[in-house]
Every structure is written in structure tokens, then in C-alpha cells.
Design a protein around this motif. Structure first.
Motif, PDB file in Angstrom:
ATOM      1  N   ASP A  46       0.819  -1.224   0.000  1.00  0.00           N
ATOM      2  CA  ASP A  46       0.000   0.000   0.000  1.00  0.00           C
ATOM      3  C   ASP A  46       0.846   1.264   0.000  1.00  0.00           C
ATOM      4  O   ASP A  46       0.417   2.317   0.480  1.00  0.00           O
ATOM      5  N   THR A  47       2.071   1.169  -0.521  1.00  0.00           N
ATOM      6  CA  THR A  47       2.937   2.352  -0.656  1.00  0.00           C
ATOM      7  C   THR A  47       3.479   2.390  -2.079  1.00  0.00           C
ATOM      8  O   THR A  47       4.680   2.189  -2.298  1.00  0.00           O
ATOM      9  N   PRO A  48       2.610   2.611  -3.059  1.00  0.00           N
ATOM     10  CA  PRO A  48       3.062   2.475  -4.450  1.00  0.00           C
ATOM     11  C   PRO A  48       4.077   3.515  -4.887  1.00  0.00           C
ATOM     12  O   PRO A  48       4.931   3.228  -5.719  1.00  0.00           O
ATOM     13  N   TYR A  49       4.010   4.728  -4.351  1.00  0.00           N
ATOM     14  CA  TYR A  49       4.871   5.798  -4.845  1.00  0.00           C
ATOM     15  C   TYR A  49       6.250   5.722  -4.209  1.00  0.00           C
ATOM     16  O   TYR A  49       6.392   5.580  -2.986  1.00  0.00           O
ATOM     17  N   ASP A  50       7.269   5.826  -5.046  1.00  0.00           N
ATOM     18  CA  ASP A  50       8.654   5.855  -4.592  1.00  0.00           C
ATOM     19  C   ASP A  50       9.197   7.256  -4.835  1.00  0.00           C
ATOM     20  O   ASP A  50       9.437   7.644  -5.985  1.00  0.00           O
ATOM     21  N   PRO A  51       9.398   8.051  -3.779  1.00  0.00           N
ATOM     22  CA  PRO A  51       9.883   9.426  -3.977  1.00  0.00           C
ATOM     23  C   PRO A  51      11.213   9.492  -4.721  1.00  0.00           C
ATOM     24  O   PRO A  51      11.459  10.419  -5.490  1.00  0.00           O
ATOM     25  N   ARG A  52      12.063   8.501  -4.518  1.00  0.00           N
ATOM     26  CA  ARG A  52      13.364   8.521  -5.198  1.00  0.00           C
ATOM     27  C   ARG A  52      13.211   8.286  -6.696  1.00  0.00           C
ATOM     28  O   ARG A  52      13.927   8.880  -7.505  1.00  0.00           O
ATOM     29  N   ALA A  96       3.797   6.451 -10.838  1.00  0.00           N
ATOM     30  CA  ALA A  96       4.386   7.787 -10.869  1.00  0.00           C
ATOM     31  C   ALA A  96       3.328   8.760 -11.369  1.00  0.00           C
ATOM     32  O   ALA A  96       2.630   8.461 -12.338  1.00  0.00           O
ATOM     33  N   PRO A  97       3.199   9.923 -10.735  1.00  0.00           N
ATOM     34  CA  PRO A  97       2.147  10.870 -11.124  1.00  0.00           C
ATOM     35  C   PRO A  97       2.502  11.707 -12.339  1.00  0.00           C
ATOM     36  O   PRO A  97       2.256  12.915 -12.374  1.00  0.00           O
ATOM     37  N   TYR A  98       3.098  11.071 -13.341  1.00  0.00           N
ATOM     38  CA  TYR A  98       3.551  11.829 -14.506  1.00  0.00           C
ATOM     39  C   TYR A  98       2.388  12.313 -15.363  1.00  0.00           C
ATOM     40  O   TYR A  98       2.318  13.488 -15.734  1.00  0.00           O
ATOM     41  N   LEU A  99       1.470  11.425 -15.696  1.00  0.00           N
ATOM     42  CA  LEU A  99       0.346  11.802 -16.556  1.00  0.00           C
ATOM     43  C   LEU A  99      -0.499  12.876 -15.899  1.00  0.00           C
ATOM     44  O   LEU A  99      -0.889  13.862 -16.544  1.00  0.00           O
ATOM     45  N   THR A 100      -0.787  12.721 -14.635  1.00  0.00           N
ATOM     46  CA  THR A 100      -1.698  13.641 -13.954  1.00  0.00           C
ATOM     47  C   THR A 100      -1.050  14.974 -13.626  1.00  0.00           C
ATOM     48  O   THR A 100      -1.691  16.021 -13.731  1.00  0.00           O
ATOM     49  N   THR A 155     -17.426  17.651  -2.474  1.00  0.00           N
ATOM     50  CA  THR A 155     -16.581  16.468  -2.604  1.00  0.00           C
ATOM     51  C   THR A 155     -16.456  16.073  -4.067  1.00  0.00           C
ATOM     52  O   THR A 155     -17.439  16.067  -4.807  1.00  0.00           O
ATOM     53  N   VAL A 156     -15.237  15.762  -4.465  1.00  0.00           N
ATOM     54  CA  VAL A 156     -14.955  15.229  -5.793  1.00  0.00           C
ATOM     55  C   VAL A 156     -14.325  13.859  -5.594  1.00  0.00           C
ATOM     56  O   VAL A 156     -13.324  13.724  -4.887  1.00  0.00           O
ATOM     57  N   ARG A 157     -14.901  12.842  -6.216  1.00  0.00           N
ATOM     58  CA  ARG A 157     -14.409  11.479  -6.041  1.00  0.00           C
ATOM     59  C   ARG A 157     -13.662  11.005  -7.285  1.00  0.00           C
ATOM     60  O   ARG A 157     -13.854  11.508  -8.384  1.00  0.00           O
ATOM     61  N   GLY A 158     -12.803  10.014  -7.062  1.00  0.00           N
ATOM     62  CA  GLY A 158     -12.115   9.372  -8.174  1.00  0.00           C
ATOM     63  C   GLY A 158     -11.021  10.200  -8.810  1.00  0.00           C
ATOM     64  O   GLY A 158     -10.785  10.102 -10.012  1.00  0.00           O
ATOM     65  N   ILE A 159     -10.297  10.999  -8.024  1.00  0.00           N
ATOM     66  CA  ILE A 159      -9.198  11.814  -8.556  1.00  0.00           C
ATOM     67  C   ILE A 159      -7.920  10.971  -8.537  1.00  0.00           C
ATOM     68  O   ILE A 159      -7.491  10.502  -7.483  1.00  0.00           O
ATOM     69  N   ALA A 160      -7.327  10.777  -9.689  1.00  0.00           N
ATOM     70  CA  ALA A 160      -6.116   9.965  -9.778  1.00  0.00           C
ATOM     71  C   ALA A 160      -4.915  10.711  -9.210  1.00  0.00           C
ATOM     72  O   ALA A 160      -4.733  11.904  -9.468  1.00  0.00           O
ATOM     73  N   ASP A 161      -4.103  10.006  -8.431  1.00  0.00           N
ATOM     74  CA  ASP A 161      -2.841  10.515  -7.864  1.00  0.00           C
ATOM     75  C   ASP A 161      -3.027  11.673  -6.889  1.00  0.00           C
ATOM     76  O   ASP A 161      -2.057  12.365  -6.562  1.00  0.00           O
ATOM     77  N   ALA A 162      -4.244  11.889  -6.411  1.00  0.00           N
ATOM     78  CA  ALA A 162      -4.461  13.000  -5.476  1.00  0.00           C
ATOM     79  C   ALA A 162      -3.687  12.801  -4.182  1.00  0.00           C
ATOM     80  O   ALA A 162      -3.255  13.768  -3.558  1.00  0.00           O
ATOM     81  N   ALA A 163      -3.513  11.544  -3.768  1.00  0.00           N
ATOM     82  CA  ALA A 163      -2.811  11.279  -2.514  1.00  0.00           C
ATOM     83  C   ALA A 163      -1.346  11.673  -2.584  1.00  0.00           C
ATOM     84  O   ALA A 163      -0.716  11.918  -1.545  1.00  0.00           O
ATOM     85  N   ALA A 164      -0.780  11.743  -3.785  1.00  0.00           N
ATOM     86  CA  ALA A 164       0.633  12.095  -3.934  1.00  0.00           C
ATOM     87  C   ALA A 164       0.833  13.557  -4.292  1.00  0.00           C
ATOM     88  O   ALA A 164       1.976  14.007  -4.399  1.00  0.00           O
TER      89      ALA A 164
END
Length: 371
Positions: A46-52, A96-100, A155-164
Motif C-alpha cells: 500500500d505504498t506504491p509511490y517511490d519518492p526517489r 508515478a504521477p507523470y500523466l496527472t 466532494t470530488v471522487r475518483g481523482i487519480a494521484d491525489a494522494a501524492a
């Protein structure tokens, strides 16, 4: 005497040497930092994003600023180069939040950065890779269908990469606002997505404050521009997914033996993989055409994007389904990455508009009866 109309420019579907060099750099980075075992382990934890990984991609390679002019702190490249990055991200399904951030949010801000101000300042931060932003609309929103909150409440639902994301670009009836993800009155709640490599979240605003970026009219135009670029370059990510699935399936069926023969030598499987190859080649042409149209500012860009999405989303899903099935039992296991590609392909098939909505857009743009 009226001058004869100039014929439309022929799209360039080939890759330049610079684009191939960029591909090599991105592929090497992803092979080192986001190979299949690493991505699977990250999604299971549950930690998909790698800051490095993001720092190396966005800052080290400079991919975050490809669409940003040099005078605003970017690389001054184009959608063609960004498409190459997305092809490689599709091939590795790297989280990676590249597209968004580097495409959709960046293109939205580019529409507003002509006069400087907060939009230009934020754009420079995105280009440097030090911050990320997302457009606060559902991931399934097509380029012509963006809705807006009445105010910075709701509220807006279903936002991709919002957590990052560090910054949320929120369209409202009063205009576009930049809201810090940690601002009082802003809450980002993770959702359970199908594609674990691109998490979704809900954004709830309650009395939040933000920096105004645009009037309602300018906001609508900017959001459409961002979503159009996102839909067009998503086709390149879908191409990357399909290419990996085909390559991996061909490799596996050459090595897997039954009845003392490689299973790939069976004629029924040859036909299926040959058909898939034809689809992937066609998808490459559609995706490159969309990227080139966006890069050159072609008036036919909306049509090129709609055609690419109407076709490429189905090819990615078909390639991923064939990959799972032709791998046999191992393709159904969590240890093999095939399920990641199938889930990404399925999630992408409704991102920025379903194939059906894009077919309707094609029909409208060429003035034909809708299917």
C-alpha cells in the motif's frame, strides 16, 4: 485571385534520435528502480509511490518539465517527448504521477501562464519536479465533460494521484483555484482502486481557501486543454502496456514447452499473437498521430485524440487479456506482473472518457451519425 488552400501537414509518426535517447534513459531508470518485483511489492504494501523514483525521473532526467517552455523553467520540448516517457511508464506500469501532474495539470496551467502570476509560478515548481499537482476532476472525465464545484465546498471522487499531490487544481463556478493538499478544510481520502499502481482518492473541501488562478471562462478553456492533452498522451501509455504484453507473451510462448514443442509454435497461438501485433502497430500509429497533433498545435488535434482513445484503449485491454490467458496458470498468479497490466489497461479504458464517448466525439467532429 484567391490563393490555393495549403494541404494539411503530414503527421510525423517516426521517433527522432532525441526521442530514442530519452526512451533509453527512462527505460534504464525504470528497469533499475521499478522492475516487476519492486512494483508488485509496493502495491502489496500500500505504498506504491517511490519518492526517489519520481525525483530521478522528474528532476534527474528532467521529464517533469518537458511540456514547459524554457523561459518558465522547463525543458521546452513537446508532447512527442512526453509521449515517449508515457510509453515507457506504460511498459513498466510504474506508479508515478507523470500523466496527472506533468501532463494534465501542467497543460492546464500553461493555458493560464501567459501573463505570469501564480499560475506561472506554480508551473515552474512543477517543471522542476519539486512539487506535483493534479486537476481535481474524476479520472473518467472526458475533455468535453468537466464539471465544477459551485464553490470551494463539496466532494470530488475518483481523482487519480491525489494522494501524492502537493497542490490540487479545483475548478469551481467562480474560476480555477490552487488549493494546498495540507490546507485547512481540505481532506484527501484514499479510495480502493482497481489499478493499485495509480491510486484514486476523494477530495472533500469544507471552508477551504485557495489561490485564484483564472476566471470561470478561462478556467473552462484551461481545463479542456489539460484533459485533451491527458487523453491524447494516455494513448501512448496504453501503447506501452500493449507492447509489453505482446513482447512478454511472445517470449513466454517461445520458452514454454508442451508435447516437446514450444507452445508458441502452435498455429492457433501464432494467429492470436499475429493479430495482436497488427493491433499494436495500428495503436502506435494512432498514439503517435495524437502526440504529433498536440505537439504541432494542429486544428485536428481533438479528432486525432478522439481516434487514438477510441482505438488504443481496446488494444491495451485485449493485449493484457491475451497476456494473462496465454501465460496459462502462471498468468493468474499475483507473483506474475500480468495482472498489473490488465488492471492498468482496464482502468485506463475509462480514463479521460471511455472509448464509446470518444467514438461519439469522432462522429461529431467529422459530422457523421454517431454509432
Amino acid at each position: 485571385m484567391t490563393a490555393p488552400a495549403q494541404p494539411p501537414a503530414t503527421p510525423d509518426l517516426l521517433y527522432s534520435r532525441d526521442e530514442e535517447d530519452l526512451r533509453s534513459a527512462v527505460r534504464a531508470l525504470l528497469a533499475d528502480r521499478a522492475d516487476a518485483p519492486t512494483v508488485i511489492a509496493a502495491t502489496e504494501a500500500d505504498t506504491p509511490y517511490d519518492p526517489r523514483l519520481w525525483e530521478a525521473l522528474a528532476t534527474g532526467i528532467g521529464a517533469a518539465g518537458l511540456l514547459v517552455p524554457e523561459k518558465l523553467g522547463g525543458q521546452g520540448a513537446s508532447h512527442r517527448e512526453a509521449a515517449v516517457v508515457l510509453e515507457e511508464l506504460g511498459r513498466s506500469v510504474a506508479p508515478a504521477p507523470y500523466l496527472t501532474s506533468s501532463v494534465v495539470a501542467t497543460e492546464t496551467l500553461l493555458a493560464l501562464a501567459g501573463d505570469g502570476g501564480p499560475a506561472a509560478a506554480l508551473l515552474g515548481e512543477l517543471a522542476s519536479g519539486t512539487r506535483t499537482a493534479v486537476l481535481a476532476v474524476p479520472f473518467a472525465t472526458p475533455p468535453t465533460g468537466a464539471a465544477a464545484l459551485a464553490t470551494l465546498d463539496g466532494t470530488v471522487r475518483g481523482i487519480a494521484d491525489a494522494a501524492a499531490a502537493d497542490v490540487l487544481l479545483v475548478p469551481t463556478a467562480e474560476g480555477l483555484y490552487a488549493v494546498e493538499a495540507t490546507a485547512p478544510g481540505a481532506a484527501v481520502t484514499p479510495l480502493v482502486p482497481l489499478d493499485l499502481t495509480r491510486p484514486l482518492a476523494a477530495l472533500t473541501l469544507s471552508g477551504a481557501t485557495g489561490t485564484p488562478l483564472a476566471t470561470p471562462e478561462a478556467s473552462a478553456t484551461a481545463v479542456r486543454r489539460g484533459l485533451l492533452a491527458g487523453a491524447g498522451l494516455l494513448a501512448s501509455e496504453q501503447l506501452g502496456i500493449a507492447e509489453w504484453c505482446l513482447t512478454e507473451t511472445v517470449r513466454y510462448t517461445r520458452e514454454r514447452h508442451q508435447f516437446n514443442r514450444p507452445v508458441g509454435s502452435f498455429q492457433a497461438l501464432k494467429h492470436r499473437m499475429a493479430q495482436l501485433w497488427l493491433e499494436v502497430v495500428s495503436a502506435r500509429a494512432a498514439a503517435r498521430n495524437a502526440a504529433d497533433a498536440l505537439a504541432t498545435g494542429s486544428p485536428d488535434a481533438p479528432l486525432a485524440v478522439a481516434v487514438a482513445q477510441a482505438y488504443c484503449s481496446g488494444v491495451a485491454v485485449h493485449a493484457a487479456e491475451e497476456c494473462v490467458q496465454l501465460h496459462g496458470g502462471i498468468g493468474m498468479t499475483w507473483e506474475h506482473p500480468a495482472h498489473l497490466y490488465l488492471k492498468r489497461a482496464k482502468a485506463d479504458s475509462i480514463a479521460y472518457g471511455s472509448a464509446g464517448s470518444h467514438r461519439e466525439a469522432v462522429a461529431e467532429l467529422v459530422e457523421l451519425p454517431a454509432p
